[in-house]
Write a protein that holds these residues in place. Structure first.
Motif, short mmCIF file in Angstrom:
data_model
loop_
_atom_site.label_atom_id
_atom_site.label_comp_id
_atom_site.label_asym_id
_atom_site.label_seq_id
_atom_site.Cartn_x
_atom_site.Cartn_y
_atom_site.Cartn_z
N SER A 108 8.22 5.83 6.58
CA SER A 108 9.59 5.79 7.08
C SER A 108 9.89 4.54 7.88
O SER A 108 11.04 4.26 8.20
CB SER A 108 9.85 7.01 7.96
N GLN A 109 8.86 3.80 8.26
CA GLN A 109 8.96 2.59 9.07
C GLN A 109 9.54 2.87 10.46
O GLN A 109 10.11 2.01 11.09
CB GLN A 109 9.77 1.51 8.36
N LEU A 110 9.36 4.11 10.92
CA LEU A 110 9.75 4.44 12.29
C LEU A 110 8.64 4.00 13.22
O LEU A 110 7.47 4.05 12.87
CB LEU A 110 9.99 5.95 12.43
N ALA A 111 9.03 3.56 14.43
CA ALA A 111 8.03 3.08 15.38
C ALA A 111 8.22 3.75 16.73
O ALA A 111 9.33 4.14 17.10
CB ALA A 111 8.14 1.57 15.54
N TYR A 112 7.12 3.88 17.45
CA TYR A 112 7.12 4.39 18.81
C TYR A 112 6.45 3.33 19.68
O TYR A 112 5.36 2.86 19.34
CB TYR A 112 6.36 5.71 18.89
N ILE B 153 0.87 -1.18 0.00
CA ILE B 153 0.00 0.00 0.00
C ILE B 153 0.90 1.22 0.00
O ILE B 153 1.67 1.44 0.93
CB ILE B 153 -0.92 0.00 1.24
N ARG B 154 0.80 2.02 -1.02
CA ARG B 154 1.63 3.22 -1.13
C ARG B 154 1.03 4.32 -0.27
O ARG B 154 -0.17 4.58 -0.33
CB ARG B 154 1.71 3.66 -2.58
N ARG B 155 1.87 4.98 0.50
CA ARG B 155 1.44 6.07 1.36
C ARG B 155 2.35 7.26 1.15
O ARG B 155 3.53 7.11 0.87
CB ARG B 155 1.54 5.66 2.84
N LYS B 156 1.78 8.45 1.32
CA LYS B 156 2.58 9.66 1.29
C LYS B 156 3.15 9.87 2.69
O LYS B 156 2.50 9.54 3.68
CB LYS B 156 1.71 10.87 0.92
N PRO B 157 4.36 10.43 2.79
CA PRO B 157 4.95 10.66 4.12
C PRO B 157 4.03 11.52 4.99
O PRO B 157 3.52 12.54 4.55
CB PRO B 157 6.25 11.40 3.80
#
Length: 134
Positions: A121-125, A81-85
């Motif tokens: 960005s595949q950043l996680a919290y 699934i393509r997402r915009k930042p």
């Protein structure tokens, strides 16, 4: 492309059977990996035990994982699934609760993991919470 190449590409199981090694149950491995706490390492250990029981030669771990990854690339249906930042953030409570020990009482207290990720960005919290009603 040659006929043997096409045959190997479409029917890799034939080549595995011809190798004389213990056959890998790819569908079973794929099914088991969907269960919680199951890893390829654990499944390889079970595969080796099964091979030794019947006296056949198992694949080494590295070869086992290479064959499984090849199988998974061809048979797993995935959709990117393509997402915009910054367009969306995915949030959920992750896995089973963990426990911390209360230093005053010594009591084990459940801690739930809240996870938020940014798909682009595949950043996680990740943060622990004492309840899931926040």
């Amino acid at each position: 492309m040659t006929d043997p190449w096409i045959d190997d590409f479409l029917y890799p199981e034939k080549k595995l059977v011809a190798s004389g090694r213990h056959i890998i149950d790819f569908e079973g491995v794929h099914r088991e990996l969907a269960k919680p706490h199951v890893t390829l390492s654990l499944l390889h250990e079970e595969y080796v035990r099964d091979a030794q029981k019947i006296g056949s030669v198992p694949y080494a771990y590295r070869t086992f994982t290479e064959h499984y990854r090849s199988y998974a690339q061809k048979h797993k249906a995935t959709l990117r699934i393509r997402r915009k930042p910054g367009e969306i953030m995915e949030v959920d409570w992750a896995g089973k609760p963990l426990f911390i020990t209360d230093p005053d009482t010594g009591e084990n207290v459940k801690v739930y993991l809240f996870v938020a990720s940014l798909p682009c960005s595949q950043l996680a919290y990740v943060e622990g919470a004492l309840s899931m009603d926040m």
